[in-house]
Design a protein around this motif. Structure first.
Motif, PDB file in Angstrom:
ATOM      1  N   ASP A  38      17.647  34.277  58.567  1.00  0.00           N
ATOM      2  CA  ASP A  38      18.353  35.190  59.463  1.00  0.00           C
ATOM      3  C   ASP A  38      19.845  35.210  59.142  1.00  0.00           C
ATOM      4  O   ASP A  38      20.455  36.279  59.083  1.00  0.00           O
ATOM      5  CB  ASP A  38      18.126  34.785  60.922  1.00  0.00           C
ATOM      6  CG  ASP A  38      18.794  35.741  61.883  1.00  0.00           C
ATOM      7  OD1 ASP A  38      18.403  36.930  61.913  1.00  0.00           O
ATOM      8  OD2 ASP A  38      19.729  35.307  62.592  1.00  0.00           O
ATOM      9  N   GLN A  41      20.478  37.184  55.976  1.00  0.00           N
ATOM     10  CA  GLN A  41      20.366  38.627  56.223  1.00  0.00           C
ATOM     11  C   GLN A  41      21.621  39.167  56.911  1.00  0.00           C
ATOM     12  O   GLN A  41      22.111  40.245  56.578  1.00  0.00           O
ATOM     13  CB  GLN A  41      19.129  38.945  57.063  1.00  0.00           C
ATOM     14  CG  GLN A  41      17.868  39.049  56.268  1.00  0.00           C
ATOM     15  CD  GLN A  41      17.964  40.097  55.190  1.00  0.00           C
ATOM     16  OE1 GLN A  41      17.967  39.763  54.020  1.00  0.00           O
ATOM     17  NE2 GLN A  41      18.057  41.352  55.537  1.00  0.00           N
ATOM     18  N   ARG A  42      22.138  38.419  57.859  1.00  0.00           N
ATOM     19  CA  ARG A  42      23.352  38.846  58.558  1.00  0.00           C
ATOM     20  C   ARG A  42      24.535  38.927  57.597  1.00  0.00           C
ATOM     21  O   ARG A  42      25.348  39.847  57.684  1.00  0.00           O
ATOM     22  CB  ARG A  42      23.680  37.892  59.704  1.00  0.00           C
ATOM     23  CG  ARG A  42      22.717  38.001  60.859  1.00  0.00           C
ATOM     24  CD  ARG A  42      22.969  36.910  61.896  1.00  0.00           C
ATOM     25  NE  ARG A  42      21.940  36.891  62.883  1.00  0.00           N
ATOM     26  CZ  ARG A  42      22.098  37.339  64.121  1.00  0.00           C
ATOM     27  NH1 ARG A  42      23.247  37.839  64.507  1.00  0.00           N
ATOM     28  NH2 ARG A  42      21.100  37.283  64.976  1.00  0.00           N
ATOM     29  N   VAL A  44      24.357  39.543  54.346  1.00  0.00           N
ATOM     30  CA  VAL A  44      24.136  40.710  53.491  1.00  0.00           C
ATOM     31  C   VAL A  44      24.555  41.991  54.222  1.00  0.00           C
ATOM     32  O   VAL A  44      25.247  42.846  53.659  1.00  0.00           O
ATOM     33  CB  VAL A  44      22.662  40.788  53.034  1.00  0.00           C
ATOM     34  CG1 VAL A  44      22.346  42.131  52.405  1.00  0.00           C
ATOM     35  CG2 VAL A  44      22.353  39.660  52.069  1.00  0.00           C
ATOM     36  N   VAL A  45      24.158  42.110  55.474  1.00  0.00           N
ATOM     37  CA  VAL A  45      24.524  43.298  56.259  1.00  0.00           C
ATOM     38  C   VAL A  45      26.042  43.403  56.386  1.00  0.00           C
ATOM     39  O   VAL A  45      26.623  44.477  56.194  1.00  0.00           O
ATOM     40  CB  VAL A  45      23.855  43.255  57.657  1.00  0.00           C
ATOM     41  CG1 VAL A  45      24.459  44.288  58.596  1.00  0.00           C
ATOM     42  CG2 VAL A  45      22.353  43.455  57.521  1.00  0.00           C
ATOM     43  N   GLU A  46      26.697  42.308  56.681  1.00  0.00           N
ATOM     44  CA  GLU A  46      28.155  42.326  56.819  1.00  0.00           C
ATOM     45  C   GLU A  46      28.847  42.647  55.492  1.00  0.00           C
ATOM     46  O   GLU A  46      29.856  43.346  55.477  1.00  0.00           O
ATOM     47  CB  GLU A  46      28.663  41.001  57.383  1.00  0.00           C
ATOM     48  CG  GLU A  46      28.381  40.832  58.857  1.00  0.00           C
ATOM     49  CD  GLU A  46      28.938  41.970  59.710  1.00  0.00           C
ATOM     50  OE1 GLU A  46      30.113  42.344  59.524  1.00  0.00           O
ATOM     51  OE2 GLU A  46      28.178  42.496  60.536  1.00  0.00           O
ATOM     52  N   HIS A  48      27.629  44.542  53.121  1.00  0.00           N
ATOM     53  CA  HIS A  48      27.465  45.987  52.915  1.00  0.00           C
ATOM     54  C   HIS A  48      28.439  46.777  53.784  1.00  0.00           C
ATOM     55  O   HIS A  48      29.042  47.754  53.317  1.00  0.00           O
ATOM     56  CB  HIS A  48      26.022  46.416  53.188  1.00  0.00           C
ATOM     57  CG  HIS A  48      25.064  46.026  52.118  1.00  0.00           C
ATOM     58  ND1 HIS A  48      25.145  46.476  50.828  1.00  0.00           N
ATOM     59  CD2 HIS A  48      23.990  45.201  52.136  1.00  0.00           C
ATOM     60  CE1 HIS A  48      24.173  45.967  50.099  1.00  0.00           C
ATOM     61  NE2 HIS A  48      23.452  45.166  50.878  1.00  0.00           N
ATOM     62  N   ARG A  49      28.599  46.364  55.022  1.00  0.00           N
ATOM     63  CA  ARG A  49      29.566  47.033  55.910  1.00  0.00           C
ATOM     64  C   ARG A  49      30.978  46.929  55.346  1.00  0.00           C
ATOM     65  O   ARG A  49      31.740  47.894  55.346  1.00  0.00           O
ATOM     66  CB  ARG A  49      29.540  46.412  57.301  1.00  0.00           C
ATOM     67  CG  ARG A  49      28.414  46.868  58.139  1.00  0.00           C
ATOM     68  CD  ARG A  49      28.562  46.355  59.572  1.00  0.00           C
ATOM     69  NE  ARG A  49      27.313  46.551  60.269  1.00  0.00           N
ATOM     70  CZ  ARG A  49      26.807  45.726  61.158  1.00  0.00           C
ATOM     71  NH1 ARG A  49      27.452  44.629  61.478  1.00  0.00           N
ATOM     72  NH2 ARG A  49      25.668  45.986  61.737  1.00  0.00           N
ATOM     73  N   ARG A  50      31.319  45.737  54.881  1.00  0.00           N
ATOM     74  CA  ARG A  50      32.644  45.527  54.307  1.00  0.00           C
ATOM     75  C   ARG A  50      32.845  46.395  53.081  1.00  0.00           C
ATOM     76  O   ARG A  50      33.887  47.044  52.924  1.00  0.00           O
ATOM     77  CB  ARG A  50      32.825  44.060  53.939  1.00  0.00           C
ATOM     78  CG  ARG A  50      34.225  43.753  53.415  1.00  0.00           C
ATOM     79  CD  ARG A  50      34.270  42.642  52.429  1.00  0.00           C
ATOM     80  NE  ARG A  50      33.448  42.977  51.270  1.00  0.00           N
ATOM     81  CZ  ARG A  50      33.123  42.119  50.341  1.00  0.00           C
ATOM     82  NH1 ARG A  50      33.486  40.865  50.447  1.00  0.00           N
ATOM     83  NH2 ARG A  50      32.392  42.480  49.314  1.00  0.00           N
ATOM     84  N   ARG A  52      31.402  49.236  52.354  1.00  0.00           N
ATOM     85  CA  ARG A  52      31.557  50.639  52.767  1.00  0.00           C
ATOM     86  C   ARG A  52      32.954  50.890  53.324  1.00  0.00           C
ATOM     87  O   ARG A  52      33.577  51.909  53.036  1.00  0.00           O
ATOM     88  CB  ARG A  52      30.493  51.018  53.799  1.00  0.00           C
ATOM     89  CG  ARG A  52      29.122  51.235  53.188  1.00  0.00           C
ATOM     90  CD  ARG A  52      28.146  51.887  54.164  1.00  0.00           C
ATOM     91  NE  ARG A  52      27.988  51.150  55.409  1.00  0.00           N
ATOM     92  CZ  ARG A  52      27.087  50.198  55.630  1.00  0.00           C
ATOM     93  NH1 ARG A  52      26.245  49.855  54.680  1.00  0.00           N
ATOM     94  NH2 ARG A  52      27.004  49.601  56.796  1.00  0.00           N
TER      95      ARG A  52
END
Length: 70
Positions: A38, A41-42, A44-46, A48-50, A52
């Protein structure tokens, strides 16, 4: 060196639940591994947000400078 959390929580679970070491250890390892997944995954998501946000800021900088491609 301090005790690994899996070992520490296995011992604590054995005390409060009367489970044997193998059963308590298996449960604690499963919970620990799920927590690691978990967390990964968090991250990786952060990331990707960064990425972008960086892309958007770079495009805006190009636009503000009046450079071609913006």
């Amino acid at each position: 060196m301090s005790e690994h959390p899996v070992i520490r929580f296995t011992r604590e679970l054995m005390v409060v639940s009367e489970l044997d070491q193998a059963t308590a250890g298996a449960f604690v390892r499963t919970v620990y591994q799920e927590g690691v997944r978990d967390g990964e995954q968090r991250v990786v998501v952060e990331l990707h947000r960064r990425d972008r946000a960086i892309d958007e800021l770079e495009r805006e900088l190009v636009r503000l400078r009046g450079e071609p491609g913006g």
